[in-house]
Motif scaffolding. Structure first.
Motif, PDB file in Angstrom:
ATOM      1  N   HIS A 404      -7.761  -6.066   4.648  1.00  0.00           N
ATOM      2  CA  HIS A 404      -6.541  -5.370   4.280  1.00  0.00           C
ATOM      3  C   HIS A 404      -5.996  -4.502   5.402  1.00  0.00           C
ATOM      4  O   HIS A 404      -5.126  -3.687   5.203  1.00  0.00           O
ATOM      5  CB  HIS A 404      -6.772  -4.538   3.013  1.00  0.00           C
ATOM      6  N   THR A 436      13.673  -0.913   0.881  1.00  0.00           N
ATOM      7  CA  THR A 436      12.393  -1.350   0.359  1.00  0.00           C
ATOM      8  C   THR A 436      12.608  -2.640  -0.416  1.00  0.00           C
ATOM      9  O   THR A 436      13.490  -2.722  -1.270  1.00  0.00           O
ATOM     10  CB  THR A 436      11.806  -0.291  -0.582  1.00  0.00           C
ATOM     11  N   LEU A 438      10.576  -6.120  -2.447  1.00  0.00           N
ATOM     12  CA  LEU A 438       9.344  -6.506  -3.123  1.00  0.00           C
ATOM     13  C   LEU A 438       8.847  -7.805  -2.516  1.00  0.00           C
ATOM     14  O   LEU A 438       9.602  -8.758  -2.366  1.00  0.00           O
ATOM     15  CB  LEU A 438       9.603  -6.737  -4.620  1.00  0.00           C
ATOM     16  N   CYS A 440       5.633 -10.717  -2.579  1.00  0.00           N
ATOM     17  CA  CYS A 440       4.437 -11.218  -3.249  1.00  0.00           C
ATOM     18  C   CYS A 440       3.339 -11.440  -2.211  1.00  0.00           C
ATOM     19  O   CYS A 440       3.530 -12.166  -1.249  1.00  0.00           O
ATOM     20  CB  CYS A 440       4.739 -12.525  -3.981  1.00  0.00           C
ATOM     21  N   ARG A 441       2.202 -10.796  -2.424  1.00  0.00           N
ATOM     22  CA  ARG A 441       1.113 -10.909  -1.451  1.00  0.00           C
ATOM     23  C   ARG A 441       0.411 -12.266  -1.534  1.00  0.00           C
ATOM     24  O   ARG A 441      -0.343 -12.630  -0.646  1.00  0.00           O
ATOM     25  CB  ARG A 441       0.074  -9.814  -1.674  1.00  0.00           C
ATOM     26  N   GLU A 480       7.583  -7.673 -12.705  1.00  0.00           N
ATOM     27  CA  GLU A 480       6.152  -7.401 -12.801  1.00  0.00           C
ATOM     28  C   GLU A 480       5.350  -8.516 -12.155  1.00  0.00           C
ATOM     29  O   GLU A 480       4.277  -8.301 -11.648  1.00  0.00           O
ATOM     30  CB  GLU A 480       5.728  -7.293 -14.265  1.00  0.00           C
ATOM     31  N   GLU A 488       0.659 -11.308  -9.945  1.00  0.00           N
ATOM     32  CA  GLU A 488       1.010  -9.927 -10.261  1.00  0.00           C
ATOM     33  C   GLU A 488       0.931  -9.037  -9.031  1.00  0.00           C
ATOM     34  O   GLU A 488       1.271  -7.859  -9.080  1.00  0.00           O
ATOM     35  CB  GLU A 488       0.073  -9.394 -11.354  1.00  0.00           C
ATOM     36  N   ARG A 489       0.444  -9.636  -7.943  1.00  0.00           N
ATOM     37  CA  ARG A 489       0.298  -8.810  -6.740  1.00  0.00           C
ATOM     38  C   ARG A 489       1.615  -8.775  -5.960  1.00  0.00           C
ATOM     39  O   ARG A 489       1.748  -9.289  -4.860  1.00  0.00           O
ATOM     40  CB  ARG A 489      -0.837  -9.350  -5.881  1.00  0.00           C
ATOM     41  N   ARG A 491       4.297  -6.318  -4.453  1.00  0.00           N
ATOM     42  CA  ARG A 491       4.306  -4.918  -4.014  1.00  0.00           C
ATOM     43  C   ARG A 491       5.517  -4.592  -3.156  1.00  0.00           C
ATOM     44  O   ARG A 491       6.116  -5.467  -2.560  1.00  0.00           O
ATOM     45  CB  ARG A 491       3.071  -4.631  -3.125  1.00  0.00           C
ATOM     46  N   GLN A 492       5.753  -3.299  -3.079  1.00  0.00           N
ATOM     47  CA  GLN A 492       6.748  -2.824  -2.115  1.00  0.00           C
ATOM     48  C   GLN A 492       6.208  -3.088  -0.719  1.00  0.00           C
ATOM     49  O   GLN A 492       5.003  -3.083  -0.505  1.00  0.00           O
ATOM     50  CB  GLN A 492       6.972  -1.325  -2.282  1.00  0.00           C
ATOM     51  N   PHE A 493       7.115  -3.288   0.213  1.00  0.00           N
ATOM     52  CA  PHE A 493       6.662  -3.712   1.517  1.00  0.00           C
ATOM     53  C   PHE A 493       7.283  -2.896   2.643  1.00  0.00           C
ATOM     54  O   PHE A 493       8.447  -2.554   2.603  1.00  0.00           O
ATOM     55  CB  PHE A 493       7.010  -5.183   1.716  1.00  0.00           C
TER      56      PHE A 493
END
Ligand code: ADP
Ligand code: ZN
Ligand code: ZN
Length: 738
Positions: A404, A436, A438, A440-441, A480, A488-489, A491-493
């Motif tokens: 990470h 900002t 979103l 997806c990781r 979500e 679900e992963r 996140r803001q990036f």
């Protein structure tokens, strides 16, 4: 005759020419700088036209006060024409056009003093005031109002009765301008170097340009060649050719930081006849350089954006290096595009324009396709030096494996190697603004607008968050799960340079880092100082934003790392793929410029994106084809052009209402035109700035000529309608949409 005068007023944008009578004793010409009464003040302006009295309005006109031609140069006819062009194309005010074409110091600051008039009496003025005015040879308005408690209306009456008189003395901010103008040219001796023998590809490009210079018809070339392919050498020799023919030339670079390097290279070739112009010069320096050009002591100009207005005569060649760069768009009034101004000037002078780039903008390449520009290519690097080896690192994999860190394993190892060998690395982060998104990781997709194919940005409204497309205004609740893979992963990036610097210190103890971003380079000379330190090997890593991406040349750099390609890939802008591609090609060009081979490591969550793939192979054509298909499907530029209106007011309701009204006016004017698209009034990409709410309305069209009148009319109408406190700006050919 009456004179129509353009006046530059800082406080309020004046948008018309003012009429003045010409006193018989004054010999005036169009372009002359004059002093005129304006309200109760005296200001300077420029005569843009002369008209016979009959044409003038019947009301009483005041006379010009005096000619300033002994202190301030008159405007060349070209400059006046250019002001008209700026006004016409970018819908700016006369004042803004005037400010743009003049260096700041030719604007004379006048300080008017009230002195005793012909009919001054102690009975009228009072003993104390008369004594004061005699003793101090007058007083300013402030003194009279504050110290003598005289109201302004009284002052005006006294002026009319010639009890008091205004004496205007001139204090330029520079003091004695003549001394400066005579300046220090010729002091420095330059050791001139001879031109290099051109490669075959260079020779072909050079000959084409020379041929066009001989023909003396305005023509635009696109010089397409990767960094290190010898473009600058072609510019230099073409400029030399133009100079030999008695013409002048101009070389524009995208960043002020690059002017220093380019200037040095030009001086080695052309010596003292080179002038430099950019906005970081002091007023004194700017004026000196500007005057040298005006007096034809310098006939080659190197500079950033604003240098396009340099008062060169007999222009033969205008070069715009790295023509695709956004910095060539002025973001304050007048919001001009340098390429357009260059083409305008080239037409005026029957001159040649060269647009150079490794990654020409789509606008430019589209014009090549349509036959408006001529393409010249330099397909190889000089000396056949290999381009940097590009490695794409899939950050999704890294995440899956549980790494990470901001740095992938590959980048970590490469950095360790660089440190061990005592070489240098550049780490690059393209973060701009504070948008900002979103991301997806797991699959690397960003949340995008269903209609516009543009990333949605995260907004906090009240206590909750929502996603908004700031292009069309579409909003939706915070997602979500990822719309494309269901993960679900999501996140803001976005990480900042500071965070990366911190991570470097933690992972590589003792590492020497120079961080270059807007926070660290604010001071004058900061750029040069930091780059100098890096050059002298006083740091291992140069870490920075886009300002380190281009043009710089360091022998010891063997590694370039792009920390997060996704940041630029998913900016909420239809140009994000283009920007990313351009950036990666540019940054890759930084490594391995010299003996040591270079490599580039690009970290991304979207390794299969066409911009990333094309950048890996440095394949411009592949990128161009793919991206143009997208633009065509969405009807984005270069298939259309965008004009953006921005409406700002302290009250959100007022800002919205005006924006909506403007939208309706546009609808009325352009109703039924199917080549025009008007987007609804929506919050701007920065919806609130310094307490002011901002709304925008955008129009997309295929031909400006066909909507110009309507757009101009609506803009003027809205300006007239808007009450005080409302600011309406217009950006014709808007480039950045966030
Ligand atoms: P670009 O502007 O495309 O990045 P440059 O003109 O700066 O390329 O050239 C890259 C390098 O190659 C420079 O060091 C330059 O001096 C050198 N160079 C350019 N043209 C020639 C040539 N014809 N012969 C030898 N060296 C050249
Ligand atoms: Zn996903
Ligand atoms: Zn949208």
């Amino acid at each position: 005759m009456i004179a129509k005068v353009a006046i530059e007023l800082r406080a309020k944008p004046v948008d018309r020419l003012y009429d003045y009578l010409i006193p018989e004793e004054l010999q005036v010409q169009v372009g002359d700088c004059v002093e005129v009464p304006f309200g109760t003040r005296v200001v300077t302006g420029y005569i843009l036209a002369l008209e016979s009295e009959k044409q003038a309005a019947q009301r009483e006109l005041r006379p010009l006060l005096r000619l300033m031609t002994d202190q301030t140069p008159s405007l060349e006819p070209e400059m006046i024409e250019m002001m008209r062009f700026l006004k016409d194309r970018y819908l700016c005010t006369w004042g803004a056009a005037l400010q743009t074409i003049l260096p700041p110091v030719t604007r004379v600051k006048t300080s008017a003093r009230y002195v005793l008039g012909e009919f001054a009496t102690e009975a009228e003025l009072g003993v104390a005031l008369v004594a004061y005015l005699k003793r101090y040879k007058g007083a300013t308005k402030k003194t009279l109002v504050d110290q003598f408690a005289i109201n302004k209306r009284q002052l005006d009456t006294w002026l009319q009765q010639n009890v008091l008189r205004l004496d205007v003395s001139h204090r330029s901010r520079l003091g004695k301008r003549r001394v400066i103008a005579e300046g220090k040219q010729g002091e420095q001796a330059f050791e001139l170097e001879v031109p290099l023998a051109l490669s075959l590809a260079q020779e072909i490009a050079y000959r084409e340009v020379c041929k066009a210079l001989d023909q003396q018809v305005s023509q635009t070339f696109v010089l397409h060649g990767v960094t290190g392919s010898g473009k600058t050498e072609v510019y230099l020799q073409a400029i030399e050719y133009a100079l030999r023919a008695g013409k002048t030339a101009m070389m524009l670079v995208p960043e002020i930081a690059l002017t220093t390097q380019m200037m040095a290279r030009f001086q080695r070739r052309f010596g003292a006849r080179v002038a430099v112009l950019h906005s970081r010069l002091t007023d004194r320096e700017k004026y000196e350089e500007w005057y040298r050009i005006l007096r034809q002591e310098a006939d080659v100009v190197v500079g950033a954006r604003s240098a396009i207005f340099a008062p060169l005569r007999k222009i033969g060649l205008i070069v715009i290096d790295e023509e695709h760069e956004q910095t060539y768009k002025q973001e304050t009034e007048p919001r001009y595009v340098v390429r357009e101004v260059a083409e305008w000037r080239a037409k005026y002078h029957q001159a040649v324009v060269i647009l150079g780039s490794a990654t020409p903008s789509l606008e430019t390449m589209y014009r090549v396709e349509r036959g408006r520009y001529t393409l010249l290519s330099l397909p190889q690097r000089i000396g056949e030096r290999a381009l940097a080896d590009v490695q794409i690192v899939d950050m999704r994999e890294e995440f899956r494996k549980g790494h990470h860190s901001l740095f992938s394993q590959a980048l970590t190892h490469a950095l360790q190697e660089v440190l061990a060998k005592g070489e240098q690395a550049i780490l690059f982060l393209n973060r701009r603004g504070y948008t900002t998104i979103l991301l997806c990781r797991d699959c690397g997709e960003a949340a995008t607008c269903p209609d516009c194919d543009i990333s949605l940005t995260l907004h906090k409204v009240g206590g909750s968050s929502l996603l908004r497309c700031h292009f069309c205004g579409h909003t939706e609740p915070l997602r979500e799960v990822c719309a494309s893979c269901g993960s679900e992963r999501i996140r803001q990036f976005g990480a900042g340079t500071q965070k990366i610097e911190q991570a470097l210190f933690e992972q590589f103890p003792g590492i020497r880092v120079i961080r270059m971003d807007v926070d660290t380079t604010g001071k004058k000379g900061a750029h040069e100082q930091m780059l100098g330190e890096f050059e002298r090997n006083e740091a291992d890593v140069l870490l920075g934003t886009q300002m380190i991406a281009k043009g710089l040349d360091f022998a010891r750099v063997t590694l370039v790392g792009v920390v997060a390609a996704d940041i630029s890939l998913h900016l909420p802008d239809f140009r994000s793929a283009e920007r990313t591609f351009q950036l990666l090609v540019q940054v890759g060009g930084r490594a391995g410029r010299h003996e040591m081979p270079g490599r580039m490591i690009v970290q991304t969550f979207s390794p299969e994106h066409y911009a990333i793939c094309a950048a890996k192979k440095q394949d411009y054509d592949q990128f161009y084809q793919t991206e143009m298909a997208v633009r065509k499907a969405m009807q984005y530029p270069p298939y259309t052009e965008i004009t953006q209106f921005l409406i700002a007011h302290a009250s959100e309701q007022v800002a919205y209402n005006i924006a909506y009204l403007l939208y309706e006016e546009l609808q009325n004017e352009l109703f039924g035109r199917n080549e025009v698209r008007i987007l609804a009034a929506v919050p701007a990409s920065i919806p609130r700035l310094r307490g002011v709410y901002r709304y925008q309305v955008m129009v997309l069209y295929t031909s400006f000529a066909r909507v110009k009148e309507a757009i101009t009319r609506v803009y003027r109408k809205m300006l007239a309608k808007a009450k005080s406190g409302v600011v309406i700006t217009v950006d014709v050919n808007a480039q950045m949409l966030f």
